[in-house]
Design a protein around this motif. Structure first.
Motif, short mmCIF file in Angstrom:
data_model
loop_
_atom_site.label_atom_id
_atom_site.label_comp_id
_atom_site.label_asym_id
_atom_site.label_seq_id
_atom_site.Cartn_x
_atom_site.Cartn_y
_atom_site.Cartn_z
N GLY A 108 0.84 6.77 4.89
CA GLY A 108 1.29 7.37 4.45
C GLY A 108 0.06 8.53 3.14
N VAL A 109 -0.44 7.31 3.80
CA VAL A 109 -2.03 8.19 2.77
C VAL A 109 -2.95 9.18 3.80
N GLU A 110 -3.54 9.98 3.68
CA GLU A 110 -4.16 10.73 3.99
C GLU A 110 -5.79 10.51 3.91
N LYS A 111 -5.86 10.43 2.51
CA LYS A 111 -7.42 9.93 2.28
C LYS A 111 -7.38 9.66 1.22
N GLY A 112 -7.73 7.76 1.41
CA GLY A 112 -7.30 7.75 0.44
C GLY A 112 -7.75 5.70 0.21
N LEU A 113 -7.60 4.82 -0.55
CA LEU A 113 -8.19 3.79 -0.78
C LEU A 113 -7.06 2.85 -0.64
N TYR A 114 -7.26 1.43 0.23
CA TYR A 114 -6.52 0.35 -0.35
C TYR A 114 -7.25 -0.70 -0.84
N ILE A 115 -5.95 -1.70 -2.03
CA ILE A 115 -7.47 -2.44 -2.50
C ILE A 115 -7.24 -3.83 -2.52
N VAL A 116 -7.81 -4.84 -2.74
CA VAL A 116 -7.53 -6.04 -2.30
C VAL A 116 -8.57 -6.64 -3.22
N GLY A 117 -7.28 -7.76 -4.22
CA GLY A 117 -8.19 -8.58 -5.24
C GLY A 117 -8.41 -7.98 -6.74
N ASP A 148 -3.01 1.90 -23.28
CA ASP A 148 -3.25 3.34 -22.28
C ASP A 148 -3.97 3.08 -21.35
N ASN A 149 -5.12 3.75 -22.38
CA ASN A 149 -6.19 3.80 -20.98
C ASN A 149 -7.23 3.08 -20.30
N PHE A 150 -7.04 2.11 -19.36
CA PHE A 150 -7.46 1.66 -18.63
C PHE A 150 -8.09 1.91 -17.40
N GLN A 151 -9.23 0.93 -16.72
CA GLN A 151 -10.18 0.92 -16.27
C GLN A 151 -10.03 -0.36 -14.79
N PHE A 152 -9.62 -0.75 -13.67
CA PHE A 152 -9.57 -1.69 -12.95
C PHE A 152 -10.36 -1.52 -12.29
N GLY A 153 -11.64 -2.91 -11.96
CA GLY A 153 -11.97 -3.12 -10.46
C GLY A 153 -11.24 -3.71 -9.57
N GLY A 154 -11.31 -4.23 -8.58
CA GLY A 154 -10.85 -5.29 -7.52
C GLY A 154 -13.05 -5.90 -6.55
#
Ligand code: ZN
Length: 508
Positions: A402-411, A422-428
């Motif tokens: 269901g994603v035309e353009k995007g990312l799949y994030i693992v780990g 509230d404001n966050f940032q996550f790596g992977g």
């Protein structure tokens, strides 16, 4: 406390006699009797022992070995509406009477600054014993065997082309009697295991490097679980992943759709939902150590936390859950900890410890107390907190489709979130491109950021139970002095629309 810094001493520490439960019960009885005689209207005690072990290997050598065995007790008393507490290591009758005196003294000492009296709800007494089902006791396994296994993992990584590999096992066993002046006597024993490694691959030409951490989750389990994780097999795959990251194109920053694997999403659930719905934070009691929360009590039953697909369940019963236990450290049974924090997107419940419920008009606590050591004051901590999978069939392929353009994030990777949660940032660990519904190559230097409410409201695809996985951490930090709690978070794969993705390597 006994601490062993080498495997030989560790073998001796591991063969210490198991706890004498009858003796613990006698000591607890003595402490509670002394406390109530001296004027406590309520008293409880956690008494027992925590054992911990950490073994780490770098490449072909043992890098670190640590083992501790920490007996102790913590006596909590309520006097004139004020808590008093005293914890110590000595498990002997004389220490109990002295502890009661000190705890009551402490309660009286804080009376002049009391804002409102602590009000305890009615609780029913429980007499119980709960021993977590355990395969192989990790403390019964020789340290050299553990070191050998880790060096095998590292050797597999080096053979696959890694420049470095560091691997480790962490184990802990808590054996604890809870007793209170209302008649509860609860003995519990539980064990947890965390196998882990990180491989590093260096591109000698450019000097750039890439790492990939293992995805095997920490679990409430024993040595057999650590062995079942196939770290050797994963090490070779991790090296291949790291090499692909080295060769990958930098991520294109911008707003895009993401499909998040449970190995990454668990940490986002932990930081944005787990911590934001702790009542002590919401009330402002827990503010110093990255405390407080944007989720205020007036938002109960009205805040649209996320989309209809979002149901967040609390529990203490999932098999392997790091917070799975029959009673919390206030003596509340696990049935109390089965509740929905978010129901179909609507915020429904805070996590609460003893004495907090009436502050938001609730009848009683929902079993969310934990003390990270018997000598620590029990505070409100998370049970297992998980995103419920889609009851309708939905595979990972369908989410990606269901994603035309995007990312799949693992780990899980780096993380940061403000004190209001509230404001966050996550790596992977891995970010893969998705193009026209198909999984593509990895990209590097990516992270996603957002704000809790808009992120969860952008949830528009939820995997079914076939995509569900239970992950978690040994070391959720909270409070001052800091306490570390083990907690699990289960999640299916999930799709979020219009998420901001950063290129973390680009200069600002
Ligand atoms: Zn945490």
């Amino acid at each position: 406390m006994t601490i062993a810094q080498n495997p030989e001493a560790a073998r001796q520490a591991a063969s210490l006699p198991r706890l004498d439960r009858a003796r613990l019960a006698e000591l607890a009885e003595a402490a509670l009797t002394a406390a109530t005689r001296a004027g406590a209207s309520y008293a409880d005690i956690r008494i027992g022992e925590t054992r911990r072990q950490f073994v780490q290997a770098k490449e072909e050598r043992l890098d670190e070995f640590f083992e501790s065995s920490s007996p102790g007790f913590g006596l909590r008393v309520l006097v004139d509406g004020c808590w008093g507490f005293y914890g110590a290591r000595a498990l002997e009758p004389g220490a109990m009477a002295a502890a009661a005196e000190r705890a009551i003294h402490n309660a009286r000492a804080v009376a002049p600054i009391r804002v409102a009296p602590v009000r305890l709800e009615e609780t029913e007494p429980h007499e119980a014993e709960w021993i977590m089902p355990l395969g192989i006791d990790p403390f019964a396994v020789d340290a050299p065997e553990k070191v050998r296994r880790l060096i095998e993992v590292n050797a597999a990584a080096l053979a696959a082309g890694a420049d470095y590999c560091v691997s480790s096992f962490s184990f802990a066993t808590e054996e604890r009697l809870f007793a209170d002046s209302r008649g509860s006597r609860i003995f519990q024993s539980r064990t947890r295991a965390q196998p882990s490694f990180e491989v590093t691959v260096i591109d000698k030409g450019s000097g750039r490097y890439a790492t990939r951490e293992s995805l095997a989750p920490a679990r409430a389990a024993g040595w057999d679980y650590a062995l079942s994780c196939d770290l050797i097999g994963e090490a070779a795959r991790a090296v291949e992943d790291a090499r692909r990251k080295l060769d990958a194109r930098p991520v294109e920053a911008g707003v895009t759709d993401v499909v998040i694997d449970p190995t990454n999403l668990w940490l986002t659930i932990h930081e944005t939902v787990g911590h934001s719905t702790e009542l002590d934070r919401a009330l402002g009691w827990e503010a110093n150590f990255a405390g407080t929360s944007f989720v205020k009590p007036h938002m109960l039953n009205t805040l649209r936390f996320g989309s209809e697909l979002m149901t967040i369940l609390a529990d203490r019963s999932q098999e392997g859950g790091l917070a799975s236990v029959a009673f919390d450290d206030d003596g509340a049974p696990r049935e109390r900890a089965e509740f929905e924090i978010v129901s179909k997107g609507v915020f429904r419940n805070y996590q609460m410890a003893l004495g907090q419920a009436h502050l938001i008009g609730a009848e009683r606590s929902n079993g969310c107390a934990y003390a990270d050591d018997t000598t620590a004051f029990p505070i409100q901590r998370m049970p297992n907190i998980s995103l419920a999978p889609n009851p309708d069939r939905c595979s990972l392929e369908e989410l990606i489709g269901g994603v035309e353009k995007g990312l799949y994030i693992v780990g899980a990777g780096s993380w940061s979130i403000d004190q209001q949660r509230d404001n966050f940032q996550f790596g992977g660990q891995m970010f893969y491109e998705i193009r026209d519904g198909k999984l593509g190559e990895p990209v590097r230097d990516a992270a996603y950021q957002g704000r809790t409410i808009s992120f969860w409201n952008s949830l528009d695809g939820l995997g079914d139970s076939s995509t569900y996985r239970l992950c978690g951490s040994f070391t959720c930090g909270k409070a001052e002095p800091m306490q570390l709690a083990p907690v699990s978070h289960g999640a299916p794969a999930a799709r979020f629309r219009d998420v901001t993705v950063l290129n973390t390597a680009r200069e600002v």
